[in-house]
Write an enzyme that holds these catalytic residues in place. Structure first.
Site, mmCIF file in Angstrom:
data_model
loop_
_atom_site.group_PDB
_atom_site.id
_atom_site.type_symbol
_atom_site.label_atom_id
_atom_site.label_comp_id
_atom_site.label_asym_id
_atom_site.label_seq_id
_atom_site.Cartn_x
_atom_site.Cartn_y
_atom_site.Cartn_z
ATOM 1 C CG HIS A 126 -1.597 0.905 1.179
ATOM 2 N ND1 HIS A 126 -3.155 1.081 0.597
ATOM 3 C CD2 HIS A 126 -2.146 2.595 1.832
ATOM 4 C CE1 HIS A 126 -3.539 2.331 0.788
ATOM 5 N NE2 HIS A 126 -3.065 3.076 1.197
ATOM 6 C CB CYS A 127 1.616 3.508 -2.327
ATOM 7 S SG CYS A 127 2.612 5.013 -2.960
ATOM 8 C CB ILE A 128 1.149 6.397 1.939
ATOM 9 C CG1 ILE A 128 2.764 7.188 2.366
ATOM 10 C CG2 ILE A 128 1.478 5.838 3.448
ATOM 11 C CD1 ILE A 128 3.190 7.608 3.827
ATOM 12 C CG ASN A 175 -4.735 2.350 -5.363
ATOM 13 O OD1 ASN A 175 -5.440 2.015 -4.688
ATOM 14 N ND2 ASN A 175 -5.249 2.686 -6.388
#
Length: 284
Positions: free
Chosen positions: A126-128, A132
């Site tokens: 999960h990429c802040i 997303n």
């Protein structure tokens, strides 16, 4: 392809702000002071850098909006399927993986994201910075975004260094204070960012060539340790060889590798394995 509702968060705002700052300082400060914005070399470099920046932003937006991949509600793994020789199971019980929170079985390589609160197909992380998950449907566009971001940062850094050398050679006294401030801020932002993105790109190149996700890499470290402890040799089941792994992510057509296309990725419910190759060879 389904789209994810965009929510503007602080990390996304920081990324957009950094992109805008780097673009405008590169074009209207570094390029203008070194080559002259309206000279032939200046215009050529402005057009090229603008194109790279536009492609970078375009892929960033798609990475935010594109759904990484949802597990269909009626999904049930077929353990008797002849063309699916492996099934991922729980470490302790050996049962088929079942998500208690989503109330469905997990396809191979799928994981539950606590931030998105759902299972994601071929989840990498999960990429802040894009607010997303990076998964099956948007991994390629995320990879391309990072690639173009690295190219843009290196391009900007070269123009920054050229502008600094040019200003030093000319020994300009006018606007010396403001120019120095821009140079200091740009150096503090651009060079660490280039290094960080370069490391990230190198990491995902390694993962792509091995056909692994970030989650699978760390799971593989444990599996390798357990295999060696038992006197066995561990091999990642989805590693088909560097070129085949690359085409699975970027596509079979080399001319579309740097385009955010996703028609080649399939459903994300099943992936080819080394056992498929072995079965094919034995049948021949």
């Amino acid at each position: 392809m389904s789209k994810k509702k965009c929510r503007v968060t602080l990390p996304v705002i920081l990324v957009v702000s950094a992109i805008c700052y780097i673009y405008f300082t590169t074009i209207f400060v570094f390029l203008d002071r070194w080559l002259g914005l309206f000279s032939s070399p200046g215009l050529m470099n402005a057009v090229v850098f603008t194109a790279i920046a536009a492609i970078c932003v375009f892929n960033y937006v798609i990475a935010i909006l594109r759904d990484p991949g949802r597990v269909p509600n009626p999904f049930i793994p077929d353990i008797e399927e002849a063309h699916n020789p492996i099934q991922e199971v729980k470490r302790k019980s050996g049962d088929l993986r079942f998500c208690q929170k989503c109330s469905h079985y997990k396809p191979p390589r799928a994981h539950h994201c606590r931030v998105c609160k759902r299972c994601v197909l071929r989840m990498d992380h999960h990429c802040i910075w894009i607010n997303n998950c990076v998964g099956h449907a948007n991994y390629k566009v995320f990879f391309i975004f990072v690639l173009y971001a690295v190219i843009a940062c290196i391009y900007s850094a070269v123009l920054l260094l050229g502008s600094m050398v040019s200003d030093t050679a000319q020994d300009e006294q006018q606007n010396e204070g403001s120019s120095r401030t821009v140079y200091v801020i740009s150096c503090l932002l651009l060079f660490p960012l280039t290094i960080a993105l370069g490391v990230l790109l190198g990491w995902h190149i390694y993962l792509t060539l091995r056909n692994k996700t970030t989650i699978e890499y760390y799971e593989g470290v444990r599996a390798m340790w357990l295999a060696e402890k038992g006197g066995e040799v561990y091999r990642h089941p989805y590693d088909l060889g560097a070129y085949d792994n690359l085409t699975l992510v970027l596509g079979p057509n080399i001319f579309s590798w740097l385009c955010p296309t996703s028609g080649h990725i399939g459903s994300g419910l099943r992936f080819p394995t080394v056992y498929d190759k072995l079965t094919g060879l034995s049948s021949e």
